[in-house]
Design a protein around this motif. Structure first.
Motif, PDB file in Angstrom:
ATOM      1  N   MET A   1       0.712  -1.335   0.004  1.00 45.97           N
ATOM      2  CA  MET A   1      -0.144  -0.061  -0.046  1.00 45.97           C
ATOM      3  C   MET A   1       0.979   1.373  -0.044  1.00 45.97           C
ATOM      4  O   MET A   1       0.368   2.299  -0.261  1.00 45.97           O
ATOM      5  CB  MET A   1      -0.976   0.053   1.214  1.00 45.97           C
ATOM      6  CG  MET A   1      -1.861  -1.005   1.154  1.00 45.97           C
ATOM      7  SD  MET A   1      -3.514  -0.246   0.537  1.00 45.97           S
ATOM      8  CE  MET A   1      -4.314  -0.354   1.940  1.00 45.97           C
TER       9      MET A   1
ATOM     10  N   SER B   1      -0.187   4.703  -1.926  1.00 46.75           N
ATOM     11  CA  SER B   1      -0.095   5.926  -0.991  1.00 46.75           C
ATOM     12  C   SER B   1       0.681   7.078  -1.749  1.00 46.75           C
ATOM     13  O   SER B   1       0.292   8.103  -1.669  1.00 46.75           O
ATOM     14  CB  SER B   1       0.328   5.531   0.346  1.00 46.75           C
ATOM     15  OG  SER B   1      -0.818   4.871   0.902  1.00 46.75           O
TER      16      SER B   1
ATOM     17  N   TYR C   1      -1.735   0.032  -6.579  1.00 43.86           N
ATOM     18  CA  TYR C   1      -3.156  -0.749  -6.524  1.00 43.86           C
ATOM     19  C   TYR C   1      -2.944  -2.191  -7.115  1.00 43.86           C
ATOM     20  O   TYR C   1      -3.448  -3.074  -6.274  1.00 43.86           O
ATOM     21  CB  TYR C   1      -4.037   0.207  -7.392  1.00 43.86           C
ATOM     22  CG  TYR C   1      -5.534  -0.347  -6.944  1.00 43.86           C
ATOM     23  CD1 TYR C   1      -5.920   0.201  -5.887  1.00 43.86           C
ATOM     24  CD2 TYR C   1      -6.343  -1.429  -7.775  1.00 43.86           C
ATOM     25  CE1 TYR C   1      -7.613  -0.263  -5.558  1.00 43.86           C
ATOM     26  CE2 TYR C   1      -7.399  -1.716  -7.540  1.00 43.86           C
ATOM     27  CZ  TYR C   1      -8.168  -1.115  -6.261  1.00 43.86           C
ATOM     28  OH  TYR C   1      -9.331  -1.550  -5.998  1.00 43.86           O
TER      29      TYR C   1
ATOM     30  N   ALA D   1      -0.877  -3.999  -4.230  1.00 46.26           N
ATOM     31  CA  ALA D   1      -1.377  -4.089  -2.847  1.00 46.26           C
ATOM     32  C   ALA D   1      -2.333  -5.075  -2.547  1.00 46.26           C
ATOM     33  O   ALA D   1      -3.011  -5.636  -3.519  1.00 46.26           O
ATOM     34  CB  ALA D   1      -1.913  -2.571  -2.562  1.00 46.26           C
TER      35      ALA D   1
ATOM     36  N   GLY E   1      -6.563  -6.216   1.440  1.00 48.09           N
ATOM     37  CA  GLY E   1      -6.623  -5.885   3.000  1.00 48.09           C
ATOM     38  C   GLY E   1      -7.863  -6.211   3.368  1.00 48.09           C
ATOM     39  O   GLY E   1      -8.692  -6.969   2.859  1.00 48.09           O
TER      40      GLY E   1
ATOM     41  N   LYS F   1      -7.758  -1.003  -0.034  1.00 52.64           N
ATOM     42  CA  LYS F   1      -7.093  -0.507  -0.894  1.00 52.64           C
ATOM     43  C   LYS F   1      -7.911   0.185  -1.916  1.00 52.64           C
ATOM     44  O   LYS F   1      -7.765   1.591  -2.360  1.00 52.64           O
ATOM     45  CB  LYS F   1      -6.031  -1.400  -1.909  1.00 52.64           C
ATOM     46  CG  LYS F   1      -6.681  -2.428  -2.957  1.00 52.64           C
ATOM     47  CD  LYS F   1      -5.659  -3.196  -3.397  1.00 52.64           C
ATOM     48  CE  LYS F   1      -6.392  -3.834  -4.647  1.00 52.64           C
ATOM     49  NZ  LYS F   1      -5.361  -4.771  -5.423  1.00 52.64           N
TER      50      LYS F   1
END
Length: 188
Positions: free
Chosen positions: A1, A5, A55, A58, A61, A122
């Protein structure tokens, strides 16, 4: 992530510069108009690439909230509207004259429906960041009265509607290939 970010901070942070006119003016003064635009484009492209790569890499989550069935059902129509607004943003048609800032409204619709239709971490980070950006920028352009009147021409509305509809249908058709999630029955 972290990559996602970083990409969001870079891409959206750059796009927030115009909301602080004094900062933009200072940067243009320091770099010059053309160099500022070139650096902006280069860094924005880098930010977008980081968002896409981040993206994709990641993990989904944890699920933060339940996906909205209503948002999932509304998404195809919302995307058609969003893409028409995106297309109308740079055309001197009645849509742009009426909405004033169609790109930001289209981005708000896109981000909100995707945020509500997803529930994992995400997606929440991605779509809430874009929604926050769109709202901040929309409030800023309204406050700054950043709108230049023009005489609208109907042919631009027709072009925006046809182009927006076709692009939305194309993205929906290939959404599974592009994003890993089928969103319409005819999708491949």
């Amino acid at each position: 992530m972290e990559i996602l970010s970083l990409g969001l901070v870079l891409f959206l942070g750059l796009h927030l510069i115009p909301t602080v006119p004094a900062l933009k003016a200072q940067l243009v003064h320091v770099f010059g108009e053309n160099r500022y635009k070139g650096l902006f484009a280069l860094l924005a492209a880098l930010g977008l690439l980081l968002i896409i790569a981040g993206y994709g890499r990641a993990p989904a989550g944890p699920t933060l909230f339940a996906s909205s069935i209503g948002a999932r059902h509304a998404a195809p129509l919302a995307m058609i509207i969003s893409f028409i607004l995106f297309a109308a943003a740079n055309m001197k048609g009645h849509i742009r004259a009426w909405v004033k800032h169609p790109m930001l409204l289209g981005l708000t619709i896109w981000a909100l429906v995707h945020l509500l239709a997803n529930g994992h971490a995400k997606a929440t980070l991605l779509f809430s960041a874009f929604l926050a950006y769109a709202m901040i920028d929309l409030l800023s352009v309204i406050r700054r009265k950043s709108y230049k009147p023009f005489t609208p021409v109907l042919k631009f509305d027709v072009i925006a509607c046809v182009a927006g509809l076709l692009l939305a249908l194309l993205v929906m058709t290939f959404h599974r290939q592009l994003m890993g999630v089928a969103v319409v029955p005819w999708g491949v």
